[in-house]
Design a protein around this motif. Structure first.
Motif, PDB file in Angstrom:
ATOM      1  N   LEU A   1       0.839  -1.155  -0.087  1.00  0.00           N
ATOM      2  CA  LEU A   1      -0.202   0.132   0.178  1.00  0.00           C
ATOM      3  C   LEU A   1       0.846   1.356   0.106  1.00  0.00           C
ATOM      4  O   LEU A   1       0.483   2.283  -0.674  1.00  0.00           O
ATOM      5  CB  LEU A   1      -0.995  -0.059   1.038  1.00  0.00           C
ATOM      6  CG  LEU A   1      -2.168  -1.064   1.194  1.00  0.00           C
ATOM      7  CD1 LEU A   1      -2.612  -1.140   2.432  1.00  0.00           C
ATOM      8  CD2 LEU A   1      -3.108  -0.694   0.228  1.00  0.00           C
ATOM      9  N   THR A   2       1.972   1.450   0.856  1.00  0.00           N
ATOM     10  CA  THR A   2       2.834   2.385   0.647  1.00  0.00           C
ATOM     11  C   THR A   2       3.338   2.539  -0.627  1.00  0.00           C
ATOM     12  O   THR A   2       3.415   3.655  -0.975  1.00  0.00           O
ATOM     13  CB  THR A   2       4.051   2.080   1.681  1.00  0.00           C
ATOM     14  OG1 THR A   2       3.430   2.117   3.055  1.00  0.00           O
ATOM     15  CG2 THR A   2       4.934   3.186   1.766  1.00  0.00           C
ATOM     16  N   VAL A   3       3.998   1.500  -1.170  1.00  0.00           N
ATOM     17  CA  VAL A   3       4.476   1.635  -2.762  1.00  0.00           C
ATOM     18  C   VAL A   3       3.374   2.154  -3.752  1.00  0.00           C
ATOM     19  O   VAL A   3       3.520   3.138  -4.522  1.00  0.00           O
ATOM     20  CB  VAL A   3       5.144   0.283  -3.277  1.00  0.00           C
ATOM     21  CG1 VAL A   3       5.324   0.356  -4.476  1.00  0.00           C
ATOM     22  CG2 VAL A   3       6.131  -0.307  -2.227  1.00  0.00           C
TER      23      VAL A   3
ATOM     24  N   GLU B   1      12.161   3.943  -0.113  1.00  0.00           N
ATOM     25  CA  GLU B   1      12.772   4.935   0.810  1.00  0.00           C
ATOM     26  C   GLU B   1      13.793   5.781   0.028  1.00  0.00           C
ATOM     27  O   GLU B   1      13.800   7.020   0.242  1.00  0.00           O
ATOM     28  CB  GLU B   1      13.698   4.392   2.036  1.00  0.00           C
ATOM     29  CG  GLU B   1      14.309   5.007   2.894  1.00  0.00           C
ATOM     30  CD  GLU B   1      14.859   4.236   4.241  1.00  0.00           C
ATOM     31  OE1 GLU B   1      14.179   3.955   4.986  1.00  0.00           O
ATOM     32  OE2 GLU B   1      16.004   4.102   4.029  1.00  0.00           O
ATOM     33  N   ARG B   2      14.414   5.129  -0.827  1.00  0.00           N
ATOM     34  CA  ARG B   2      15.303   5.756  -1.889  1.00  0.00           C
ATOM     35  C   ARG B   2      14.567   6.737  -2.651  1.00  0.00           C
ATOM     36  O   ARG B   2      15.127   8.003  -2.977  1.00  0.00           O
ATOM     37  CB  ARG B   2      16.181   4.763  -2.439  1.00  0.00           C
ATOM     38  CG  ARG B   2      17.226   4.216  -1.455  1.00  0.00           C
ATOM     39  CD  ARG B   2      18.124   3.250  -2.262  1.00  0.00           C
ATOM     40  NE  ARG B   2      19.206   2.709  -1.366  1.00  0.00           N
ATOM     41  CZ  ARG B   2      20.206   1.900  -2.067  1.00  0.00           C
ATOM     42  NH1 ARG B   2      20.507   1.783  -3.062  1.00  0.00           N
ATOM     43  NH2 ARG B   2      21.075   1.398  -1.161  1.00  0.00           N
ATOM     44  N   ALA B   3      13.406   6.422  -3.253  1.00  0.00           N
ATOM     45  CA  ALA B   3      12.998   6.979  -4.183  1.00  0.00           C
ATOM     46  C   ALA B   3      12.249   8.467  -3.553  1.00  0.00           C
ATOM     47  O   ALA B   3      12.083   9.458  -4.255  1.00  0.00           O
ATOM     48  CB  ALA B   3      11.989   6.204  -5.018  1.00  0.00           C
ATOM     49  N   SER B   4      11.840   8.313  -2.345  1.00  0.00           N
ATOM     50  CA  SER B   4      11.183   9.305  -1.616  1.00  0.00           C
ATOM     51  C   SER B   4      11.906  10.178  -0.888  1.00  0.00           C
ATOM     52  O   SER B   4      11.344  11.458  -0.640  1.00  0.00           O
ATOM     53  CB  SER B   4      10.049   8.840  -0.692  1.00  0.00           C
ATOM     54  OG  SER B   4      10.332   7.868   0.339  1.00  0.00           O
ATOM     55  N   GLY B   5      13.072   9.531  -0.501  1.00  0.00           N
ATOM     56  CA  GLY B   5      13.880  10.532   0.488  1.00  0.00           C
ATOM     57  C   GLY B   5      13.354  10.546   1.944  1.00  0.00           C
ATOM     58  O   GLY B   5      13.776  11.065   2.764  1.00  0.00           O
TER      59      GLY B   5
END
Length: 334
Positions: free
Chosen positions: A64-66, A170-174
């Motif tokens: 869901l987060t993704v 995490e990496r995509a959103s910072g």
């Protein structure tokens, strides 16, 4: 036929069930009951407000987060893992995508291969458990595992894939993964008692997880100290009901996205079910569920839109939930 609550009580007594059961039908709660101990040594009883670990139910939170990030344009289903991993985890094939990972069709090597052992409590992590608390720390556990089959070729349930998804989000959103789950899933659903807790600093309301039906040994040495992506979120039965309500009210992802997530992508004949994107799916009906199984944890929460039935069973020992799940499936016509 005996009332549902009586049937649940009888099954709980017969199987020495330790945990909680909740059943809702059309918005009305028919069963909400707790059994056994949250802490056996101190005889602290479980209650309907006890916070329990849920093992792989966390995969749905990750999915869901993704998908919330996909809706925001931060990620796409076609985004490749390699585009965000750069030189990390070089054995993951270049064409593995977010969609492959969500659907368990990536073919990547699994750091926690559930088919490799008979007893869930026999598994030992390759990295000390106290060193596994954040996505980047899991790289050591994920690394060095060759691709098993080409991406998209077939379905194979895979824990590594969901840890990789947490890392990619995490990496995509910072933004740290645990914060993403809190802000994109838990807060919109009103799940105030749901979080990734550390097993070495559990609050008083949290149940300990036990390896056997009646022994004193807990699972603290068997699982990462804090879950990431593939497992480890803690919750209450009331919060799980709030999750289902929020999902079908469009408060986490849109109804179109939820429809896509609950569209069957694979048959899973070994388990007599199908799989979507982060959701287990009934073989023939519209029922969807979250499921978790680990040392000291068993969890199952199902929602069937056509009958407006929602039920959740959480046990704080490895195999505790399944007899109650079988009973509820039979009584609810699942």
């Amino acid at each position: 036929m005996e009332p549902l609550r009586t049937a649940v009580d009888d099954a709980a007594a017969r199987t020495r069930f330790s945990g909680v059961v909740r059943v809702d039908r059309a918005g009305e709660t028919e069963v909400s009951a707790a059994y056994g101990f949250a802490d056996r040594a101190h005889e602290v009883p479980n209650t309907v407000d006890t916070v329990f670990a849920t093992a792989s139910a966390a995969k749905t939170f990750t999915a869901l987060t993704v998908m919330a990030l996909v809706e925001r344009g931060t990620l796409a289903l076609a985004t490749t893992a390699r585009s965000l991993l750069a030189g990390d985890l070089p054995l993951i094939a270049d064409d593995v995508t977010i969609e492959h990972l969500l659907a368990h069709r990536s073919g990547i090597g699994d750091y926690f291969d559930e088919d490799a052992f008979d007893d869930i409590a026999d598994y030992v992590l390759s990295v000390p458990v106290h060193q596994l608390a954040e996505p980047e720390q899991y790289l050591r556990a994920l690394d060095g595992r060759p691709q098993v089959f080409p991406a998209g070729e077939r379905f194979a349930y895979n824990n590594s894939g969901y840890v990789v998804l947490a890392l990619l989000a995490e990496r995509a959103s910072g933004t740290p993964y645990h914060e993403l789950v809190r802000t994109l899933v838990c807060e919109p659903a009103g799940m105030l008692d749901t979080a990734f807790l550390r097993s070495d600093e559990l609050p008083g309301r949290a149940a300990l997880g036990y390896l056997t039906v009646d022994g004193p040994r807990t699972n603290v040495l068997h699982l990462p100290v804090r879950g990431v992506g593939d497992g480890g979120i803690y919750t209450t039965v009331a919060d799980v009901t709030r999750l289902w309500d929020a999902l079908y009210a469009g408060r986490i992802v849109s109804s179109q996205t939820l429809t896509e997530m609950t569209r069957p992508r694979s048959d899973w004949p070994e388990e007599s079910e199908r799989y979507g994107l982060g959701f287990h799916l009934h073989a023939t009906s519209d029922a969807a569920w979250l499921e978790g199984y680990d040392a000291g944890v068993s969890f199952h929460s199902l929602h069937q839109p056509s009958t407006a039935i929602t039920y959740t069973v959480i046990a704080n020992w490895s195999d505790g939930a399944w007899p109650i799940v079988k009973l509820l499936d039979e009584r609810c016509g699942i």
